[in-house]
Motif scaffolding. Structure first.
Motif, PDB file in Angstrom:
ATOM      1  N   ARG A  42       0.662  -1.165  -0.028  1.00 14.53           N
ATOM      2  CA  ARG A  42       0.138   0.006   0.131  1.00 14.53           C
ATOM      3  C   ARG A  42       0.837   1.369  -0.108  1.00 14.53           C
ATOM      4  NH1 ARG A  42      -2.455  -2.916   4.146  1.00 14.53           N
ATOM      5  NH2 ARG A  42      -4.304  -4.201   3.394  1.00 14.53           N
ATOM      6  N   ALA A  43       2.065   1.173   0.899  1.00 14.29           N
ATOM      7  CA  ALA A  43       2.775   2.301   0.796  1.00 14.29           C
ATOM      8  C   ALA A  43       3.508   2.474  -0.550  1.00 14.29           C
ATOM      9  CB  ALA A  43       3.788   2.027   1.741  1.00 14.29           C
ATOM     10  N   ALA A  44       3.961   1.642  -1.485  1.00 16.19           N
ATOM     11  CA  ALA A  44       4.475   1.734  -2.754  1.00 16.19           C
ATOM     12  C   ALA A  44       3.266   2.291  -3.742  1.00 16.19           C
ATOM     13  CB  ALA A  44       4.731   0.171  -3.140  1.00 16.19           C
ATOM     14  N   LEU A  45       2.114   1.777  -3.274  1.00 17.76           N
ATOM     15  CA  LEU A  45       0.837   2.375  -4.343  1.00 17.76           C
ATOM     16  C   LEU A  45       0.881   3.801  -3.929  1.00 17.76           C
ATOM     17  CD1 LEU A  45      -1.001   2.064  -6.399  1.00 17.76           C
ATOM     18  CD2 LEU A  45      -2.613   1.303  -4.356  1.00 17.76           C
ATOM     19  N   ASN A  46       0.926   4.278  -2.760  1.00 18.47           N
ATOM     20  CA  ASN A  46       0.727   5.590  -2.343  1.00 18.47           C
ATOM     21  C   ASN A  46       1.788   6.724  -2.843  1.00 18.47           C
ATOM     22  OD1 ASN A  46      -1.652   5.123  -0.966  1.00 18.47           O
ATOM     23  ND2 ASN A  46      -0.598   4.654   0.972  1.00 18.47           N
ATOM     24  N   HIS A  47       2.865   6.017  -3.149  1.00 21.97           N
ATOM     25  CA  HIS A  47       4.027   6.728  -3.772  1.00 21.97           C
ATOM     26  C   HIS A  47       4.217   6.516  -5.158  1.00 21.97           C
ATOM     27  CE1 HIS A  47       5.480   6.687   0.482  1.00 21.97           C
ATOM     28  NE2 HIS A  47       6.103   7.849   0.304  1.00 21.97           N
ATOM     29  N   ASN A  48       3.214   5.988  -5.590  1.00 23.45           N
ATOM     30  CA  ASN A  48       2.967   5.593  -7.169  1.00 23.45           C
ATOM     31  C   ASN A  48       3.977   4.914  -7.818  1.00 23.45           C
ATOM     32  OD1 ASN A  48       1.345   6.178  -9.487  1.00 23.45           O
ATOM     33  ND2 ASN A  48       2.680   7.701 -10.171  1.00 23.45           N
ATOM     34  N   GLU A  49       4.659   4.019  -6.593  1.00 22.74           N
ATOM     35  CA  GLU A  49       5.686   2.866  -7.084  1.00 22.74           C
ATOM     36  C   GLU A  49       4.910   1.420  -7.505  1.00 22.74           C
ATOM     37  OE1 GLU A  49       9.683   3.832  -4.885  1.00 22.74           O
ATOM     38  OE2 GLU A  49       8.060   3.428  -3.539  1.00 22.74           O
ATOM     39  N   THR A  50       4.113   1.648  -8.678  1.00 31.25           N
ATOM     40  CA  THR A  50       2.970   0.416  -8.868  1.00 31.25           C
ATOM     41  C   THR A  50       3.494  -0.737  -8.926  1.00 31.25           C
ATOM     42  OG1 THR A  50       2.895   1.247 -11.164  1.00 31.25           O
ATOM     43  CG2 THR A  50       1.160   2.068  -9.512  1.00 31.25           C
ATOM     44  N   CYS A  55       4.832  -1.947  -5.963  1.00 27.17           N
ATOM     45  CA  CYS A  55       3.504  -2.540  -5.318  1.00 27.17           C
ATOM     46  C   CYS A  55       3.137  -4.004  -5.770  1.00 27.17           C
ATOM     47  CB  CYS A  55       2.357  -1.578  -5.405  1.00 27.17           C
ATOM     48  SG  CYS A  55       0.711  -2.197  -4.971  1.00 27.17           S
ATOM     49  N   LEU A  56       3.183  -4.114  -6.843  1.00 23.95           N
ATOM     50  CA  LEU A  56       2.569  -5.415  -7.585  1.00 23.95           C
ATOM     51  C   LEU A  56       3.471  -6.593  -7.067  1.00 23.95           C
ATOM     52  CD1 LEU A  56       0.358  -6.354  -9.433  1.00 23.95           C
ATOM     53  CD2 LEU A  56       1.996  -6.083 -11.293  1.00 23.95           C
ATOM     54  N   ILE A  57       4.785  -6.584  -7.239  1.00 25.72           N
ATOM     55  CA  ILE A  57       5.452  -7.559  -6.682  1.00 25.72           C
ATOM     56  C   ILE A  57       5.337  -7.940  -5.181  1.00 25.72           C
ATOM     57  CG2 ILE A  57       7.650  -6.207  -6.394  1.00 25.72           C
ATOM     58  CD1 ILE A  57       9.155  -8.760  -7.501  1.00 25.72           C
ATOM     59  N   ILE A  58       5.462  -6.881  -4.483  1.00 24.69           N
ATOM     60  CA  ILE A  58       5.158  -7.176  -3.005  1.00 24.69           C
ATOM     61  C   ILE A  58       3.718  -7.521  -2.683  1.00 24.69           C
ATOM     62  CG2 ILE A  58       5.082  -5.916  -0.765  1.00 24.69           C
ATOM     63  CD1 ILE A  58       7.044  -3.826  -1.537  1.00 24.69           C
ATOM     64  N   ALA A  59       2.917  -7.403  -3.171  1.00 21.74           N
ATOM     65  CA  ALA A  59       1.347  -7.815  -2.908  1.00 21.74           C
ATOM     66  C   ALA A  59       1.218  -9.138  -3.654  1.00 21.74           C
ATOM     67  CB  ALA A  59       0.307  -6.859  -3.556  1.00 21.74           C
ATOM     68  N   SER A  60       2.102  -9.549  -4.530  1.00 24.17           N
ATOM     69  CA  SER A  60       2.274 -10.795  -5.006  1.00 24.17           C
ATOM     70  C   SER A  60       2.875 -11.896  -4.173  1.00 24.17           C
ATOM     71  CB  SER A  60       2.992 -10.791  -6.526  1.00 24.17           C
ATOM     72  OG  SER A  60       2.065 -10.113  -7.446  1.00 24.17           O
ATOM     73  N   GLN A  61       4.017 -11.203  -3.701  1.00 23.24           N
ATOM     74  CA  GLN A  61       4.641 -12.203  -2.713  1.00 23.24           C
ATOM     75  C   GLN A  61       3.868 -12.341  -1.497  1.00 23.24           C
ATOM     76  OE1 GLN A  61       7.889  -9.521  -1.882  1.00 23.24           O
ATOM     77  NE2 GLN A  61       9.234 -10.491  -3.766  1.00 23.24           N
ATOM     78  N   ALA A  62       2.978 -11.276  -0.870  1.00 24.95           N
ATOM     79  CA  ALA A  62       2.173 -11.632   0.286  1.00 24.95           C
ATOM     80  C   ALA A  62       0.935 -12.574  -0.150  1.00 24.95           C
ATOM     81  CB  ALA A  62       1.652  -9.975   0.593  1.00 24.95           C
ATOM     82  N   LYS A  63       0.522 -12.314  -1.021  1.00 25.85           N
ATOM     83  CA  LYS A  63      -0.447 -13.527  -1.555  1.00 25.85           C
ATOM     84  C   LYS A  63       0.070 -15.005  -1.647  1.00 25.85           C
ATOM     85  CE  LYS A  63      -3.779 -14.615  -5.346  1.00 25.85           C
ATOM     86  NZ  LYS A  63      -4.114 -14.399  -6.751  1.00 25.85           N
ATOM     87  N   ALA A  64       1.236 -14.932  -2.152  1.00 23.40           N
ATOM     88  CA  ALA A  64       2.158 -16.340  -2.354  1.00 23.40           C
ATOM     89  C   ALA A  64       2.330 -16.860  -0.966  1.00 23.40           C
ATOM     90  CB  ALA A  64       3.204 -16.110  -3.171  1.00 23.40           C
ATOM     91  N   ASP A  65       2.740 -15.983  -0.143  1.00 27.61           N
ATOM     92  CA  ASP A  65       3.200 -16.317   1.411  1.00 27.61           C
ATOM     93  C   ASP A  65       1.930 -16.883   2.005  1.00 27.61           C
ATOM     94  OD1 ASP A  65       5.681 -15.649   0.925  1.00 27.61           O
ATOM     95  OD2 ASP A  65       5.519 -13.839   1.988  1.00 27.61           O
ATOM     96  N   ALA A  66       0.772 -16.116   1.897  1.00 27.87           N
ATOM     97  CA  ALA A  66      -0.540 -16.710   2.564  1.00 27.87           C
ATOM     98  C   ALA A  66      -0.883 -17.928   1.954  1.00 27.87           C
ATOM     99  CB  ALA A  66      -1.611 -15.545   2.390  1.00 27.87           C
ATOM    100  N   ASN A  67      -1.097 -18.027   0.653  1.00 27.35           N
ATOM    101  CA  ASN A  67      -1.398 -19.341  -0.012  1.00 27.35           C
ATOM    102  C   ASN A  67      -0.173 -20.348   0.371  1.00 27.35           C
ATOM    103  OD1 ASN A  67      -3.323 -18.610  -1.600  1.00 27.35           O
ATOM    104  ND2 ASN A  67      -1.974 -17.999  -3.461  1.00 27.35           N
ATOM    105  N   ALA A  68       0.939 -20.248   0.712  1.00 28.64           N
ATOM    106  CA  ALA A  68       1.874 -21.325   1.288  1.00 28.64           C
ATOM    107  C   ALA A  68       1.260 -21.753   2.531  1.00 28.64           C
ATOM    108  CB  ALA A  68       3.256 -20.676   1.379  1.00 28.64           C
ATOM    109  N   ILE A  69       0.781 -20.702   3.543  1.00 27.77           N
ATOM    110  CA  ILE A  69       0.443 -20.959   4.805  1.00 27.77           C
ATOM    111  C   ILE A  69      -0.838 -21.877   4.727  1.00 27.77           C
ATOM    112  CG2 ILE A  69      -0.529 -20.011   6.867  1.00 27.77           C
ATOM    113  CD1 ILE A  69       1.443 -17.794   6.596  1.00 27.77           C
ATOM    114  N   LEU A  70      -1.999 -21.451   3.789  1.00 27.07           N
ATOM    115  CA  LEU A  70      -3.267 -22.232   3.933  1.00 27.07           C
ATOM    116  C   LEU A  70      -2.834 -23.588   3.177  1.00 27.07           C
ATOM    117  CD1 LEU A  70      -5.267 -19.332   2.417  1.00 27.07           C
ATOM    118  CD2 LEU A  70      -5.286 -20.059   4.818  1.00 27.07           C
ATOM    119  N   SER A  71      -2.037 -23.644   2.331  1.00 28.83           N
ATOM    120  CA  SER A  71      -1.740 -25.000   1.661  1.00 28.83           C
ATOM    121  C   SER A  71      -1.288 -25.870   2.675  1.00 28.83           C
ATOM    122  CB  SER A  71      -1.089 -24.894   0.535  1.00 28.83           C
ATOM    123  OG  SER A  71      -1.626 -24.055  -0.457  1.00 28.83           O
TER     124      SER A  71
END
Length: 580
Positions: free
Chosen positions: A438-446, A449-465
């Motif tokens: 979100r901070a990257a998005l607010n600084h227009n570093e899109t 933002c995309l890679i950090i959010a993708s990492q967060a989603k993948a990390d969560a998927n790893a936990i759920l799996s």
């Protein structure tokens, strides 16, 4: 009278265009707690599709837990993505009806994903089979509790078969028992019902429909240009290992450090011999950090000397970021190169901030300094991928912002889902990554933002799996995730979109498989998440294709207008004839 004619015509016209919506159904299996322990029960899952844009609605009788709402969206998303279904044409109305408040969300995930696939594909299917299990990334079926009681409930509802997650058929013995329970034999011998283990959504859909939707074999072929660039990156990082070793001549390393470095070198040589240059580069990168740390410890740098290095590193990051901003992003390869370079530069900035603001021990300063330097060098090496060819895409700031917001939303949902079952201590880092995005998005570093959010989603998927994962099922899970990631990489490659990040993580996961299987599963999640960025960015259309699409749209509109006019005229004639 004219007004009555108009109203009647409108109603009849709407009726002529309306299509009766089929309602799809499967039996859900669940458990409830009683004074005598767990008791199996059943519920009904219905799905209705209506014209829409992919929204999900859930209605339950009685009300269910919050996790059911999350798992419903996940199930729909995974089914649509896994089978490449055109789900944006519909809104999805799921209904769960039960006599008691027993249905928890996760165990219904596999059934919801299967029913979604059946409904959107309009497949014939049997309702005499039930599936109990979660649905995870890669369309993997995960284990749930109370399986014995659910099988009993299925038998009581005259179902013919129950599908359960791979590895859950053998129930270990309780404290006062000498033998465990084989649920497959128990179902057949005691309940006259078939029980079968399944690992993927593909198997579930096949059991229900007899259809193999993903049966096409695939063979991954490495992109030659990727291979050449990654080889150059590997050579640069591994050459740096030799340079650091030369600078560190005379540094006394303990036996454990010597063994660790030697093991990584052997792994690097093995990966290089197999053409797996990303894994080889990763092993060299890890050695570089460790050797540089040992070098700084040996030198016993003064605080002033370390601060000079950190300040110099900060200036280098500024110059590199300015250079990166000048790069034209025209392909998926460009986008992923931008993401990985920005992520590494951002990481270096975070280390600089920690060094200057936190009260670190000297040992921590050496560690941070070594990591930050090598991370920066890695960013420079990855900039070679800005020269890689690929399918042209339409990318602008607004599109990247939308993509980033979508990824944050997906990652946030998974964090909230995992939070229902785990403590904040266990999943708090996921929220931290979402905040970074979100901070990257607010600084227009899109792109960042995309890679950090993708990492967060993948990390969560790893936990759920990992829920319910055992030593016996780890390898099966790895194989299924590997196949799912490989298929996505193959399909994107066939369209001229080679996912450099996804493929790199795919290779690294295999390199870690023997010695670090749990870690390799995390990297397969990264491979799954970062192999299909083309779904967010439409390929750039040529002038000819734009004209062709315009003509096709005009023809379709004329056809629909002609059909509507024909229906309207027919209705008018019928109505007027009756009036006479």
């Amino acid at each position: 009278m004219k007004r009555g004619v108009i109203i009647l015509l409108t109603v009849l016209l709407l009726a002529a265009f309306a299509t009766a919506q089929d309602q799809y159904h499967l039996t859900l299996l669940a458990v409830q707690e009683t004074d005598d322990g767990l008791v199996g029960s059943s519920a009904d899952l219905y799905l209705e599709l209506i014209p829409g844009n992919g929204r999900v609605f859930l209605d339950t009788f009685p009300a269910t837990k919050v996790d059911t709402q999350f798992s419903t969206r996940f199930a729909k998303e995974i089914a649509c993505k896994h089978f490449k279904l055109d789900c944006n044409r519909y809104d999805f109305i799921y209904t769960i009806k039960s006599d008691t408040s027993i249905i928890g969300g996760p165990s219904a995930g596999a059934a919801m994903a299967a029913l979604t696939t059946i409904a959107v594909s309009d497949l014939d299917y049997t309702e005499e089979i039930a599936i109990t299990g979660t649905i995870n990334s890669g369309a993997i079926i995960g284990p749930v509790g109370g399986v014995k009681q659910k099988i009993e409930a299925a038998a009581g509802n005259n179902l013919k078969k129950v599908l359960i997650a791979k590895g859950t058929a053998k129930v270990p013995p309780k404290d006062n028992e000498t033998e465990g329970l084989d649920l497959i034999a128990y179902g057949k011998d005691n309940l006259s019902i078939d029980v079968e283990e399944v690992l993927t959504l593909d198997e579930v859909v096949f059991q229900l429909t007899g259809e193999e939707l993903n049966n096409k074999p695939f063979s991954l072929e490495e992109n030659p240009q990727y291979q050449a660039i990654m080889k150059g990156l590997q050579e640069a990082l591994c050459q740096r290992t030799g340079e650091i070793e030369a600078d560190s001549f005379g540094v006394n390393l303990n036996n454990d450090t010597i063994k660790t470095i030697a093991k990584r070198k052997a792994s690097m040589e093995n990966s290089t011999s197999q053409g797996d240059y990303y894994s080889a580069a990763s092993f060299c990168f890890a050695n570089n950090i460790q050797l540089k740390r040992e070098f700084y410890q040996h030198k016993q740098l003064s605080p002033e000397a370390m601060l000079n290095i950190i300040n110099g590193l900060s200036k280098k990051v500024d110059l590199t970021e300015e250079k990166v901003r000048q790069e034209k992003i025209e392909t998926i390869s460009d986008l992923q190169a931008l993401m990985v370079v920005q992520e590494r530069l951002h990481d270096v900035r975070q280390q600089v901030k920690t060094f200057t603001e936190d009260n670190l021990t000297k040992e921590e300063q050496y560690n941070l300094l070594a990591y930050a330097e090598e991370r920066f060098y890695s960013a420079l090496a990855w900039m070679q991928f800005f020269n890689m060819d690929g399918a042209r895409i339409v990318v602008d700031d607004d599109l990247l912002k939308i993509s980033c917001q979508q990824k944050i939303s997906e990652a946030e949902e998974r964090y909230q889902y995992a939070s229902l079952f785990l403590s904040q201590f266990q999943v708090g880092h996921l929220n931290d990554k979402n905040d970074e995005a979100r901070a990257a998005l607010n600084h227009n570093e899109t792109a960042l933002c995309l890679i950090i959010a993708s990492q967060a989603k993948a990390d969560a998927n790893a936990i759920l799996s990992s829920f319910g994962l055992t030593n016996e099922t780890e390898q099966d899970l790895f194989n299924s995730k590997k196949e799912a990631a490989g298929r996505i990489i193959f399909e994107n490659s066939q369209q001229g979109v080679f996912p450099i990040l996804g493929y790199s993580y795919y290779q690294y996961a295999q390199a870690l498989q023997t010695d670090e299987l749990p870690t390799s599963l995390v990297y397969l999640e990264y491979a799954l998440e970062m192999s299909d960025f083309s779904i967010y960015f439409p390929e750039e259309m040529t002038t000819a294709s734009r004209i062709g699409e315009f003509i096709l749209q005009k023809e379709i509109m004329l056809l629909l207008e002609g059909f509507a006019l024909g229906v309207l005229i027919t209705l008018v004639l019928v109505f007027m004839k009756k009036k006479k």
